[in-house]
Every structure is written in structure tokens, then in C-alpha cells.
Scaffold this active site. Structure first.
Site, PDB file in Angstrom:
ATOM      1  N   LYS A   1     -39.661  83.267  77.594  1.00  0.00           N
ATOM      2  CA  LYS A   1     -40.764  84.204  77.353  1.00  0.00           C
ATOM      3  C   LYS A   1     -40.143  85.568  77.072  1.00  0.00           C
ATOM      4  O   LYS A   1     -39.128  85.928  77.699  1.00  0.00           O
ATOM      5  CB  LYS A   1     -41.650  84.250  78.607  1.00  0.00           C
ATOM      6  CG  LYS A   1     -42.900  85.118  78.478  1.00  0.00           C
ATOM      7  CD  LYS A   1     -43.747  85.047  79.756  1.00  0.00           C
ATOM      8  CE  LYS A   1     -45.034  85.832  79.662  1.00  0.00           C
ATOM      9  NZ  LYS A   1     -45.858  85.750  80.891  1.00  0.00           N
TER      10      LYS A   1
ATOM     11  N   SER B   1     -50.572  83.084  84.693  1.00  0.00           N
ATOM     12  CA  SER B   1     -50.000  83.024  83.343  1.00  0.00           C
ATOM     13  C   SER B   1     -49.021  81.902  83.070  1.00  0.00           C
ATOM     14  O   SER B   1     -48.634  81.713  81.917  1.00  0.00           O
ATOM     15  CB  SER B   1     -49.326  84.346  83.006  1.00  0.00           C
ATOM     16  OG  SER B   1     -50.288  85.265  82.612  1.00  0.00           O
TER      17      SER B   1
ATOM     18  N   SER C   1     -50.685  84.543  80.068  1.00  0.00           N
ATOM     19  CA  SER C   1     -49.970  85.288  79.069  1.00  0.00           C
ATOM     20  C   SER C   1     -48.746  84.548  78.521  1.00  0.00           C
ATOM     21  O   SER C   1     -48.214  84.946  77.488  1.00  0.00           O
ATOM     22  CB  SER C   1     -49.497  86.622  79.648  1.00  0.00           C
ATOM     23  OG  SER C   1     -48.582  86.417  80.709  1.00  0.00           O
TER      24      SER C   1
END
Ligand code: GLN
Length: 492
Positions: A81, A180, A156
Site C-alpha cells: 500500500k 481499511s 482505504s
């Protein structure tokens, strides 16, 4: 082996093939890079590729493996990420503010996964500063869900989840402040684990809400997550909130034995917010665990309905403090030709941050301001304690708490963008777990009209093993985790 066999293989299978030299890490890396290059335009899941470095690292891993050395992750490619600092590799956090930020060091998670021999393919798109549940707030554009390109992948860590579901990598990292990892895992049909707060070092992870943020693994199975969690975990002298706890070999502990496991079913999680079809899928998954020997016990988490309000005071308050460093001087985007210092701050921050991030900073600063601190921030901290006590009380009678990861399957892009509160409701089942600092996992529980549903399993503090093992058993007895979207290399 065909490309789709490789793309479907578990980490243990890939390790066997690598160790037997039936495949090289270089070949594997080329296969995944090829997938990303061919299919990423349709998804927008990956925003930075590190092809050259990846191939160099893969060749090095091949040499280690040729000497008969290495461990279960040596030579396995992965994606991070874009919230994890990667030395010399652009790290944007999904924001214009950090569009050209090149960190001077690696996050501890990145260092540890490198030390375990993994090969970093690149960086995944995400909601800006990890604020969102749909991956629509990224400066780099929305991510699409490979199960239905009109739908969101969740957020997210939506880029990570979509990339994994599409076969861009066998492992990806995510972070989870209020859901997330688990919510996008649920919406993209993969397995994702948020560890206990403190299990994994936060050093070098761009901070959102420091008392809630945790990094964790996202993969195709609980077993793959377990391999990755072992490599990521452990105390770090650079993060005083990382916990001094022994790190078990999480994968070795998976035996699928759940006879007598007491699973608590919170009445509050099966409320009117829950889509009835999701409820049905969750009950079906729970009955699989019951057949395998677990006992289902009704429990109460009576303060659940305060979780969203509590989280949306504490998380923005911490975010407003953490994001103060992006002022055009110390970090981040700087506006052109400022007239004075105030103009510099004002325009740099207005230009650099998107709408949702600005909304959170405003809410957070307000909650922390001298006139309102007691009424909002302090009160929220008190309620947080009460919510955590609900869990502690429940865990006196059960070993695991189970329910849905999200109230719905993936929704259409744009459907909730105009209504921040509707978006916040997406995390109604996940964020209390962060407030209590507990480990939580989402595992696939079948499809509704072709879209994945996720079962959430919550464990006692530092007992990731029990929830991983329950998910492992579910994955031995069902094939939900092997379902693939009709996308790219998996297209029928
Ligand atoms: N969706 C939640 C939020 O917007 C949680 C985000 C997260 O876990 N990083 O804050």
C-alpha cells in the site's frame, strides 16, 4: 505451469516450486509484472511499479534458493500500500500533498518483508491519507473492483485488495485504522487481517490516527496471511507503541482444529443496517464452523452503536495533529509564489489536501479546541473505554467474536460520494475493533449476485492464531476463498 496456475497458487505452493527450482523468482516476478502491465489500466490499483529493482531482488532471491537457503517468503513477489515508506521509491499516501515524496528510509514492515526475501513489485493506490471506504478519495483516481468494474473495491486499502483479487501479486500489505483492511478484503473476496494494536511496528507508515493504525497482511487465504504476519510482526525500538510480545510462527500453528471453540455472535451486528442477503451468507459460514465443532453463542456488545460517533471524533482529532506537518515547509506540496507565511500555509494545504482530508482536519481541530476538548475529545475517549470493556466482558465467555465485515457487498462508484455519513456507515462492524485494539480478520463467505461477502472474526488481544485457525478451517471446508473474478487472467 500455466500463468493462471501460478496466479492461483498459494504461498506454500509457490515456496515449494521455488525451493525445488521448478520455477524461479525471476519468472514469477515477470509473470506478475506482466499481469500488472496488461490489466492495471482497467483497475488503477497500482500507482508505482518498481520493475527493475524487483527483477534484481528476484535474481538475488534465486541465488539464495539455489544454495538451498531461504524461508517460506524468499522470492515471493508482493505489493505495498502506498502508505508504507519505501526508500527512494515515491510514497504518495494517495495525496497530491506527497505526490513527489521519496522517503529516505523504509518502513519497518518493508524492511522486515525484504529481510524475509520478498520482492517488491510496486505500490498500490489508496484513499487519500487512508481516509475513506471506497478508494474514491485518491488523488490518483478511483480504483475499480475486478468483480464489477462499476463498483468500488472498498477502502482505504482498496488498491491492495483489487490488485490481489486481480492476480497482480500473491501478497499485499494494507493498513487498518477503522476497517481499511477488512472492508476492502470483504468487498474484493480475499482474506485480510488487522493485527492487535502493537503487534506490527508503525515506524515509517504515514500516520493517520496513531492510536488506531495497524498494518497487516492481505492474501488469498488465512494460511498465506499467517506466513506474512509472522514476517511483519515484532517489537521495534523505533516505535514505542510496538509490543514486546513473542511472535509465534502463525502458519505452523494452523491445524484447522476448532472442536469446542466458542464463537460469540453479537446481536448488535445483525441489526437493520445489515443487508438480509449478507446476513444469510454470514449465517451459512457460521454453520460451517459449527459443523466443524465450534459452538455459537449469542452475546451482547451493548455500546456498539456509539462506535461510529466515537471513532469520528478520535480519528479526525489524531489526524489533524498528524497532518500538521504537511505545511509546505517541513513536508509536502508547496504552492507557487506565496506572498507571506500565512499564504504559504493556506494555499499549500488547500491545494495539497483533498476534500475528505480537509473535512477530517476541520472536525479534528474543532474537537481538540480549548472550548470543546472536554465535550468531544475527552468524552470520546471515555466512550472508547466503555466500548473496549464490552469486548473484554464478552471474551470472558467466548474465544472469538464473529459477524459480517461490512453491511453490504460492493456498491457502485459515486453512490455514496455526496454523503460522507453513508460512507462512514460502511465501517459500522469494523471500527469498534480498532477502538478496542483487538485483532480482526475478514474471510470470503461466498457471493451475492456475483459479488463477494466477508465474514469477520475478532480475537482476544494478541490471539491472532485463534482467528487465523478458524478462518483456515473455514477454508478447508469451503471453496469461497478460491473463487476468482471474471477479470484479466482469470477470465473464462
Ligand atoms: N473508512 C474509515 C475512515 O474513513 C477507516 C479508514 C481506515 O481504516 N484507514 O476513516
Amino acid at each position: 505451469m500455466s500463468d493462471s496456475d501460478v496466479l492461483n497458487a498459494s504461498v506454500s505452493e509457490l515456496h515449494r516450486l521455488l525451493a525445488a527450482r521448478a520455477i524461479s523468482s525471476e519468472e514469477l516476478t515477470n509473470t506478475y509484472l506482466g499481469q500488472i502491465e496488461a490489466e492495471n489500466d482497467a483497475l488503477n490499483a497500482v500507482i508505482t511499479l518498481c520493475s527493475e529493482q524487483a527483477l534484481t531482488d528476484a535474481r538475488e532471491a534465486d541465488q539464495t534458493l539455489s544454495r538451498g537457503e531461504g524461508n517460506p517468503l524468499t522470492g515471493i513477489p508482493l505489493l505495498h500500500k502506498d502508505i508504507f515508506c519505501t526508500q527512494g521509491v515515491r510514497t504518495t499516501c494517495g495525496s497530491h500533498m506527497l505526490e513527489s515524496f521519496e522517503p529516505a528510509y523504509d518502513a519497518t514492515v518493508v524492511t522486515k518483508l525484504k529481510a524475509a526475501g520478498t520482492v517488491t513489485l510496486g505500490k498500490c493506490n489508496m484513499d487519500e491519507f487512508a481516509m475513506g471506504s471506497s478508494n474514491e478519495t485518491s488523488y490518483f483516481g478511483a480504483v475499480k473492483n475486478p468483480w464489477d468494474l462499476n463498483c468500488v473495491p472498498g477502502g482505504s486499502s482498496g488498491g491492495s485488495a483489487a490488485a490481489l483479487a486481480a492476480g497482480f501479486a500473491p501478497l499485499v500489505t494494507g493498513t487498518d485504522t477503522g476497517g481499511s483492511i477488512r472492508q476492502p478484503a470483504s468487498l474484493c473476496g480475499i482474506t485480510g487481517l488487522k493485527p492487535t494494536y502493537g503487534r506490527v511496528s508503525r515506524l515509517g507508515i504515514i500516520a493517520f490516527a496513531s492510536s488506531l493504525d495497524q498494518a497487516g497482511p492481505m492474501a488469498r487465504s488465512a494460511e498465506d496471511c499467517a506466513h506474512m504476519l509472522t514476517a511483519m510482526s515484532g517489537i521495534d525500538a523505533g516505535d514505542s507503541t510496538s509490543a514486546d510480545r513473542a511472535v509465534p510462527d502463525f502458519a505452523a500453528a494452523l491445524n484447522g482444529e476448532i472442536e469446542g471453540l466458542r464463537i460469540g455472535i453479537p446481536r448488535e451486528y445483525f441489526n437493520e443496517a445489515l443487508n438480509p442477503e449478507v446476513r444469510e451468507r454470514i449465517m451459512a459460514a457460521l454453520s460451517v464452523l459449527e459443523k466443524a465443532g465450534a459452538r455459537l453463542i449469542d452475546i451482547d456488545l451493548p455500546h456498539t452503536h456509539y462506535a461510529i460517533a466515537t471513532y469520528y471524533v478520535i480519528a479526525p482529532a489524531e489526524a489533524s495533529a498528524n497532518l500538521a506537518r504537511y505545511d509546505g515547509v517541513r513536508f509536502g506540496h508547496r504552492c507557487d509564489a506565496p506572498t507571506d507565511l500565512e499564504d504559504l500555509y493556506l494555499r499549500s494545504r488547500s491545494e495539497g489536501f483533498g476534500e475528505e482530508v480537509q473535512r477530517r482536519i476541520l472536525v479534528g481541530t474543532y474537537a481538540l479546541s480549548s472550548g470543546f476538548y472536554d465535550a468531544y475529545f475527552n468524552k470520546a475517549q471515555q466512550v472508547r473505554r466503555i466500548i473496549a470493556e464490552d469486548f473484554h466482558r464478552a471474551f470472558e465467555a467466548v474465544d472469538v467474536i464473529a459477524g459480517p465485515s461490512a453491511p453490504n457487498v460492493a456498491f457502485q462508484r459515486g453512490a455514496k460520494q455526496q454523503d460522507p455519513v453513508a460512507m462512514y456507515m460502511e465501517d459500522v462492524y469494523t471500527l469498534a475493533v480498532n477502538l478496542a485494539g483487538l485483532p480482526g480478520l475478514s474471510a470470503p463467505a461466498g457471493l451475492i449476485n456475483g459479488m463477494p461477502v466477508g465474514l469477520q472474526l475478532v480475537g482476544k488481544a494478541f490471539d491472532e492464531t485463534t482467528i487465523l485457525n478458524a478462518a483456515h478451517r473455514l477454508q478447508q471446508d469451503t471453496d469461497w476463498h478460491t473463487l476468482r473474478p471474471n477479470f484479466g487472467a482469470f477470465q473464462s
